[in-house]
Each structure stands twice: as structure tokens, then as C-alpha cells.
Design an enzyme around this catalytic site. Structure first.
Site, PDB file in Angstrom:
ATOM      1  N   ASP A 210      -3.843  -1.741   3.893  1.00 18.59           N
ATOM      2  CA  ASP A 210      -3.804  -3.129   3.443  1.00 18.59           C
ATOM      3  C   ASP A 210      -2.536  -3.811   3.332  1.00 18.59           C
ATOM      4  OD1 ASP A 210      -4.069  -1.613   0.916  1.00 18.59           O
ATOM      5  OD2 ASP A 210      -4.634  -3.521   0.135  1.00 18.59           O
TER       6      ASP A 210
ATOM      7  N   ASP B 250      -4.868   4.488   3.586  1.00 22.62           N
ATOM      8  CA  ASP B 250      -4.617   4.365   2.325  1.00 22.62           C
ATOM      9  C   ASP B 250      -6.024   4.082   1.591  1.00 22.62           C
ATOM     10  OD1 ASP B 250      -3.239   3.076   0.193  1.00 22.62           O
ATOM     11  OD2 ASP B 250      -4.346   1.401   0.696  1.00 22.62           O
TER      12      ASP B 250
ATOM     13  N   ASP C  55      -6.513   2.489  -2.173  1.00 20.73           N
ATOM     14  CA  ASP C  55      -6.944   1.050  -2.867  1.00 20.73           C
ATOM     15  C   ASP C  55      -6.602  -0.013  -1.964  1.00 20.73           C
ATOM     16  OD1 ASP C  55      -7.566   2.008  -5.493  1.00 20.73           O
ATOM     17  OD2 ASP C  55      -5.576   2.724  -5.627  1.00 20.73           O
TER      18      ASP C  55
END
Length: 219
Positions: free
Chosen positions: A168, A12, A14
Site C-alpha cells: 500500500d 506487505d 500493515d
């Protein structure tokens, strides 16, 4: 070089590679404020990070008249574009990616960002040449749909069973589950540890250097 478990490592962007969670949440809040809407809490704004922008704003402000979402998107982009030049990679990201690339892993990105947004971020971070493939939310189905991982493995000729998704958020981990890939969490981004742990990732890294070491030991 014989691999332990994986050939393709998908990140991922961001909150995983880029330290942008607080900025994105603040921009969602600012966009809501611009339209005189009830401002979502930081937790609410952070939880939708990782989804495509339209989906994220709909989840953060579900009671808004659908006809007003395009204006909300415009206001979010206005605020984000005033701040994104100040964003930085998490400490250790550049070294980790360089090391993994030199070791022969395929590297990819699966993100809720737009194609224009990701390319701008990759260019600013001088990482355009590091990744073998990337997928964005405006090109295919948004997380947690498995399409991004399915398309990346097809493009790179890789086996889903030897692919790991690192992110995250629960959106990242659920996408990995839906696609049949392995999932690894990072604890320093948008979603809280209990939410991540509920999806039973192989590992949950407290920091980028610890993620890097885990990959060297286990991937």
C-alpha cells in the site's frame, strides 16, 4: 499447474493485509504528544508506515534530537500494544490467502514490523501456517532496500522475475523496483493513489476482492 506470470507472491502487512493504518498513525502522533513534540499530521504519520520503526519515527519527526528517538520508540510501542488486539484483517484477506495457497503459489510477507510484532500479529490472525517465509525490518535492511525480496527469493528458491510484491506504500513499490520484481499497489492503505501511480505498478487494487480477482486472472 502452469503459472501466467508469478510463482511467489509477497505481501506487505500493515495497510495491505491488516487494517492498521489509522491505528499506527494515531500511535505515532500519541508518542510525539507524550514527549511534548510537534505532532505530525495524519498524512505525515501515515506516509512513514512500512519503514522500520526507527526509520519511520525519524522520518516523521526529523528534527528530534537523535538521543530522544529510543524514548519515542518506547512511547510508540506503549500506545500500539494497547490497541493492536483490536486490529482486524481487511475483508477478503483470509479467503484470498487460502485460495492462493491452495493453488500452489508461494506466499510471503515483507514488512516494516519487528519479528516479535509480526509473529504476534500472525498468531492473532491465525495465519502462522499460511506463509512460506517472512522478513521483518529488524532482521535486514528496511524498505525500500531490496534485501527483503532478495532474501525471500533465495530462501524459497524462486526467481525474482517471477515474483510480485504487493503493498500500500511507495516504499513497497520502490523495493520491488530496486529488486527487479513486479509491483502491485493497493489503494486502501497508507499512501495516496497519485503517489502509488507515479511508480507505475502493474495494477492498483481498490479492494482486497478486486486484488484477489486480478491475481487469479493475471498471476
Amino acid at each position: 499447474m502452469t503459472r501466467k506470470r508469478f510463482d511467489l507472491i509477497v505481501f506487505d502487512w500493515d495497510g495491505t493485509l491488516m487494517d492498521s493504518t489509522a491505528t499506527i498513525a494515531a500511535c505515532i502522533q500519541a508518542a510525539a504528544r507524550d514527549l511534548g513534540l510537534k505532532v505530525p499530521s495524519r498524512e505525515q504519520a501515515s506516509f512513514v508506515i512500512g519503514l522500520g520503526l526507527q526509520e519511520a519515527l525519524q522520518a516523521a519527526l526529523p528534527d528530534l534530537d537523535p538521543r530522544r528517538y529510543p524514548l519515542l520508540v518506547e512511547r510508540y510501542r506503549y500506545h500500539y500494544l494497547t490497541k493492536d488486539k483490536g486490529l482486524t484483517l481487511f475483508d477478503g484477506v483470509r479467503d484470498m490467502l487460502s485460495d492462493l495457497s491452495q493453488r500452489g503459489y508461494f506466499l510471503a510477507v515483507a514488512t516494516g514490523k519487528s519479528r516479535v510484532g509480526l509473529n504476534r500479529a500472525l498468531d492473532a490472525a491465525n495465519l502462522l501456517s499460511v506463509f512460506d517465509a517472512t522478513r521483518c525490518a529488524d532482521e535486514t535492511f528496511s524498505k525500500p532496500h531490496p534485501a527483503m525480496l532478495q532474501e525471500l527469493t533465495r530462501e524459497l528458491g524462486q526467481d525474482m522475475g517471477r515474483t510480485v510484491m504487493i503493498g500500500d506504500t511507495t516504499h513497497d513499490l520502490q523495493m520491488a523496483i530496486n529488486a527487479g520484481a513486479a509491483g502491485v499497489a493497493v489503494r486502501y492503505g497508507a499512501h495516496a493513489s497519485p503517489q502509488l501511480d507515479a511508480l507505475q505498478p502493474l495494477y492498483a487494487a481498490p479492494s482486497v476482492p478486486e486484488l484477489h480477482q486480478w491475481l487469479l486472472d493475471n498471476a
